[in-house]
Design a protein around this motif. Structure first.
Motif, PDB file in Angstrom:
ATOM      1  N   LEU A   1       0.826  -1.206   0.000  1.00  0.00           N
ATOM      2  CA  LEU A   1       0.000   0.000   0.000  1.00  0.00           C
ATOM      3  C   LEU A   1       0.861   1.257   0.000  1.00  0.00           C
ATOM      4  O   LEU A   1       0.531   2.248  -0.667  1.00  0.00           O
ATOM      5  CB  LEU A   1      -0.929  -0.017   1.216  1.00  0.00           C
ATOM      6  N   ILE A   2       1.956   1.229   0.728  1.00  0.00           N
ATOM      7  CA  ILE A   2       2.873   2.366   0.739  1.00  0.00           C
ATOM      8  C   ILE A   2       3.442   2.598  -0.660  1.00  0.00           C
ATOM      9  O   ILE A   2       3.517   3.739  -1.144  1.00  0.00           O
ATOM     10  CB  ILE A   2       4.012   2.130   1.752  1.00  0.00           C
ATOM     11  N   ALA A   3       3.836   1.509  -1.312  1.00  0.00           N
ATOM     12  CA  ALA A   3       4.389   1.619  -2.662  1.00  0.00           C
ATOM     13  C   ALA A   3       3.360   2.167  -3.646  1.00  0.00           C
ATOM     14  O   ALA A   3       3.680   2.988  -4.517  1.00  0.00           O
ATOM     15  CB  ALA A   3       4.899   0.256  -3.121  1.00  0.00           C
ATOM     16  N   ARG A   4       2.123   1.701  -3.533  1.00  0.00           N
ATOM     17  CA  ARG A   4       1.064   2.184  -4.425  1.00  0.00           C
ATOM     18  C   ARG A   4       0.825   3.681  -4.230  1.00  0.00           C
ATOM     19  O   ARG A   4       0.584   4.408  -5.203  1.00  0.00           O
ATOM     20  CB  ARG A   4      -0.230   1.412  -4.151  1.00  0.00           C
ATOM     21  N   GLN A   5       0.928   4.142  -2.990  1.00  0.00           N
ATOM     22  CA  GLN A   5       0.757   5.563  -2.722  1.00  0.00           C
ATOM     23  C   GLN A   5       1.856   6.390  -3.390  1.00  0.00           C
ATOM     24  O   GLN A   5       1.651   7.558  -3.716  1.00  0.00           O
ATOM     25  CB  GLN A   5       0.772   5.820  -1.215  1.00  0.00           C
ATOM     26  N   LYS A   6       3.010   5.762  -3.603  1.00  0.00           N
ATOM     27  CA  LYS A   6       4.123   6.440  -4.271  1.00  0.00           C
ATOM     28  C   LYS A   6       4.064   6.291  -5.786  1.00  0.00           C
ATOM     29  O   LYS A   6       4.969   6.729  -6.491  1.00  0.00           O
ATOM     30  CB  LYS A   6       5.444   5.887  -3.745  1.00  0.00           C
ATOM     31  N   GLY A   7       3.006   5.634  -6.265  1.00  0.00           N
ATOM     32  CA  GLY A   7       2.822   5.511  -7.698  1.00  0.00           C
ATOM     33  C   GLY A   7       3.499   4.323  -8.342  1.00  0.00           C
ATOM     34  O   GLY A   7       3.549   4.226  -9.580  1.00  0.00           O
ATOM     35  N   LEU A   8       4.012   3.394  -7.557  1.00  0.00           N
ATOM     36  CA  LEU A   8       4.684   2.228  -8.116  1.00  0.00           C
ATOM     37  C   LEU A   8       3.642   1.226  -8.621  1.00  0.00           C
ATOM     38  O   LEU A   8       2.691   0.899  -7.911  1.00  0.00           O
ATOM     39  CB  LEU A   8       5.595   1.581  -7.078  1.00  0.00           C
TER      40      LEU A   8
ATOM     41  N   LEU B   1      -5.680  -0.175   6.695  1.00  0.00           N
ATOM     42  CA  LEU B   1      -6.022   1.250   6.654  1.00  0.00           C
ATOM     43  C   LEU B   1      -6.428   1.742   8.041  1.00  0.00           C
ATOM     44  O   LEU B   1      -6.123   2.876   8.432  1.00  0.00           O
ATOM     45  CB  LEU B   1      -7.164   1.508   5.677  1.00  0.00           C
ATOM     46  N   LEU B   2      -7.106   0.882   8.774  1.00  0.00           N
ATOM     47  CA  LEU B   2      -7.621   1.269  10.085  1.00  0.00           C
ATOM     48  C   LEU B   2      -6.507   1.509  11.095  1.00  0.00           C
ATOM     49  O   LEU B   2      -6.572   2.452  11.896  1.00  0.00           O
ATOM     50  CB  LEU B   2      -8.574   0.186  10.594  1.00  0.00           C
ATOM     51  N   TYR B   3      -5.458   0.674  11.050  1.00  0.00           N
ATOM     52  CA  TYR B   3      -4.443   0.726  12.098  1.00  0.00           C
ATOM     53  C   TYR B   3      -3.105   1.319  11.666  1.00  0.00           C
ATOM     54  O   TYR B   3      -2.261   1.606  12.525  1.00  0.00           O
ATOM     55  CB  TYR B   3      -4.191  -0.678  12.652  1.00  0.00           C
ATOM     56  N   SER B   4      -2.892   1.504  10.392  1.00  0.00           N
ATOM     57  CA  SER B   4      -1.571   1.946   9.945  1.00  0.00           C
ATOM     58  C   SER B   4      -1.271   3.381  10.349  1.00  0.00           C
ATOM     59  O   SER B   4      -2.145   4.252  10.335  1.00  0.00           O
ATOM     60  CB  SER B   4      -1.456   1.815   8.425  1.00  0.00           C
ATOM     61  N   VAL B   5      -0.010   3.632  10.678  1.00  0.00           N
ATOM     62  CA  VAL B   5       0.456   4.983  10.972  1.00  0.00           C
ATOM     63  C   VAL B   5       0.709   5.760   9.685  1.00  0.00           C
ATOM     64  O   VAL B   5       0.795   6.983   9.682  1.00  0.00           O
ATOM     65  CB  VAL B   5       1.746   4.938  11.828  1.00  0.00           C
ATOM     66  N   GLU B   6       0.845   5.029   8.560  1.00  0.00           N
ATOM     67  CA  GLU B   6       1.156   5.658   7.283  1.00  0.00           C
ATOM     68  C   GLU B   6      -0.118   6.165   6.603  1.00  0.00           C
ATOM     69  O   GLU B   6      -1.223   5.718   6.891  1.00  0.00           O
ATOM     70  CB  GLU B   6       1.856   4.662   6.354  1.00  0.00           C
ATOM     71  N   SER B   7       0.061   7.084   5.666  1.00  0.00           N
ATOM     72  CA  SER B   7      -1.051   7.551   4.843  1.00  0.00           C
ATOM     73  C   SER B   7      -1.153   6.627   3.641  1.00  0.00           C
ATOM     74  O   SER B   7      -0.288   6.624   2.762  1.00  0.00           O
ATOM     75  CB  SER B   7      -0.809   8.997   4.384  1.00  0.00           C
ATOM     76  N   LEU B   8      -2.221   5.822   3.610  1.00  0.00           N
ATOM     77  CA  LEU B   8      -2.310   4.760   2.609  1.00  0.00           C
ATOM     78  C   LEU B   8      -3.466   4.924   1.640  1.00  0.00           C
ATOM     79  O   LEU B   8      -3.741   4.028   0.857  1.00  0.00           O
ATOM     80  CB  LEU B   8      -2.422   3.403   3.322  1.00  0.00           C
ATOM     81  N   GLY B   9      -4.137   6.058   1.662  1.00  0.00           N
ATOM     82  CA  GLY B   9      -5.224   6.284   0.730  1.00  0.00           C
ATOM     83  C   GLY B   9      -6.551   5.766   1.245  1.00  0.00           C
ATOM     84  O   GLY B   9      -6.692   5.363   2.400  1.00  0.00           O
ATOM     85  N   ASP B  10      -7.543   5.751   0.345  1.00  0.00           N
ATOM     86  CA  ASP B  10      -8.886   5.343   0.732  1.00  0.00           C
ATOM     87  C   ASP B  10      -9.147   3.887   0.343  1.00  0.00           C
ATOM     88  O   ASP B  10      -8.263   3.179  -0.133  1.00  0.00           O
ATOM     89  CB  ASP B  10      -9.924   6.268   0.094  1.00  0.00           C
ATOM     90  N   ALA B  11     -10.398   3.455   0.538  1.00  0.00           N
ATOM     91  CA  ALA B  11     -10.751   2.058   0.281  1.00  0.00           C
ATOM     92  C   ALA B  11     -10.590   1.691  -1.191  1.00  0.00           C
ATOM     93  O   ALA B  11     -10.186   0.569  -1.519  1.00  0.00           O
ATOM     94  CB  ALA B  11     -12.183   1.799   0.737  1.00  0.00           C
ATOM     95  N   ASP B  12     -10.891   2.620  -2.093  1.00  0.00           N
ATOM     96  CA  ASP B  12     -10.735   2.330  -3.519  1.00  0.00           C
ATOM     97  C   ASP B  12      -9.263   2.131  -3.873  1.00  0.00           C
ATOM     98  O   ASP B  12      -8.920   1.232  -4.656  1.00  0.00           O
ATOM     99  CB  ASP B  12     -11.323   3.467  -4.359  1.00  0.00           C
ATOM    100  N   THR B  13      -8.417   2.958  -3.299  1.00  0.00           N
ATOM    101  CA  THR B  13      -6.977   2.810  -3.520  1.00  0.00           C
ATOM    102  C   THR B  13      -6.504   1.475  -2.979  1.00  0.00           C
ATOM    103  O   THR B  13      -5.695   0.782  -3.610  1.00  0.00           O
ATOM    104  CB  THR B  13      -6.209   3.944  -2.819  1.00  0.00           C
TER     105      THR B  13
END
Length: 350
Positions: free
Chosen positions: A94-101, A308-320
């Motif tokens: 999820l972190i990688a996807r947020q970076k556009g990978l 998504l519920l517990y992560s400290v990182e910003s991982l986007g929304d449910a669709d992401t």
């Protein structure tokens, strides 16, 4: 041919140095990276067994298995096309996807493999780690995002209230624990089991929500999913068969792994050293058992949602989140005779 993903060399890190692997015919040959530099007996179902039992070969694939030092390196190698498949932690995906990978999880190998352990009886939970140092196998490992989230969930600031350092595995981690350089060790299951074999008595302090998340996953490039779905199915079906085999005959699985990875075999073979190896194997195998009503490799929306519920990182929304994984191959992956594989395992002469 893999087209955009085809490359003449795959660059990867193993045994402390850079090595090159020629990818001759991408339609037949793929490179698969386990994101650990220590491919132990606990990794047999996803390394030695599919090769030794020729599950990939029988699917028409020539799979090269390599080790990489950390999940994030595996993610990078997938994104560049240097390797076609790799293991990863779901949060790292999820972190990688947020970076556009352009990576996607196509198979869930296990329930969560990460653990945080302590030897100090005064430490009961992550709340007790304020001001402490937490050891990791590598800073690029998937245990870092998990540990950061657990720290946050305990009401602490992972950037201010704790310190994270790399202490490795085995003897280097053992020394850090004995010398009290770290108060806790966040690592994967097989790493903990190996130190338990050497006499360590650990207490696990993992939060209850950890078991409600997906565990180790297999990732690939979006272009593989789009352009070479047949290769994805064949690769994953080989993994599924290997998992069934290993669960049906742990002893044969361990012996086969020693044959293919001689460095993992104890120097002195005794009933105790064999039992120790089984302990390492079983620390991972217990997490690979298929839940009732579930298919091999199947992703579950609710489990990913818990990240998504517990992560400290910003991982986007449910669709992401839902775009980060797919079950499109799972029916075909599970299209094999499971009972035949079990019978083959029980009849193994290893």
């Amino acid at each position: 041919m893999f087209g955009k993903l085809k490359c003449s060399t795959a660059v990867f890190l193993a045994a402390g140095g850079l090595m090159l692997a020629h990818v001759a015919n991408a339609a037949d040959k793929v490179v698969y990276a386990l994101t650990t530099s220590n491919i132990s007996v606990g990794n047999a179902a996803q390394s030695s067994i599919p090769v030794g039992m020729e599950y990939w070969k029988n699917e028409g694939l020539d799979v090269g298995v390599i080790g990489l030092a950390g999940t994030m390196l595996g993610v990078q190698q997938i994104a560049t096309g240097a390797v076609q498949f790799a293991t990863a932690g779901p949060e790292a995906v999820l972190i990688a996807r947020q970076k556009g990978l352009p990576i996607v999880a196509v198979y869930v190998m296990s329930t969560p493999i990460y653990e945080t352990v302590v030897t100090d009886d005064n430490i009961k939970s992550f709340k007790d780690l304020k001001g402490a140092t937490i050891g990791l196998p590598e800073m690029a490992s998937g245990s870092l995002p998990y540990a950061r989230s657990a720290v946050k969930d305990a009401g602490l600031d992972p950037d201010k209230d704790v310190k994270f350092i790399s202490v490795g595995l085995g003897s280097s981690a053992a020394n850090a624990i004995r010398q009290k350089e770290i108060a806790a060790w966040s690592v994967w299951d097989t790493g903990v089991a190996a130190l338990e074999n050497s006499g360590f008595k650990f207490t696990k302090i993992d939060p209850p929500w950890l078991s409600k998340m997906p565990g180790n996953v297999i990732i690939t490039h979006e272009d593989m999913v789009k352009n070479h779905p047949d290769v994805v199915v064949k690769f994953l079906r080989g993994l599924a068969k290997a998992t069934v085999f290993s669960l049906a005959n742990p002893e044969a699985t361990v012996r086969n792994h020693w044959e293919m990875y001689p460095a993992t075999k104890p120097q002195e073979m005794t009933p105790q050293t064999f039992a120790d190896s089984l302990h390492i194997y079983e620390s991972r195998a217990s997490r690979m058992v298929k839940a009732p009503g579930r298919k091999w490799g199947e992703n579950v929306d609710a489990e990913w949602g818990n990240i998504l519920l517990y992560s400290v990182e910003s991982l986007g929304d449910a669709d992401t989140m839902r775009a980060s994984y797919t079950n499109q191959f799972i029916d075909e992956v599970n299209d094999f005779d499971e009972e035949a594989v079990i019978a083959e395992a029980k009849a193994s002469k290893w």
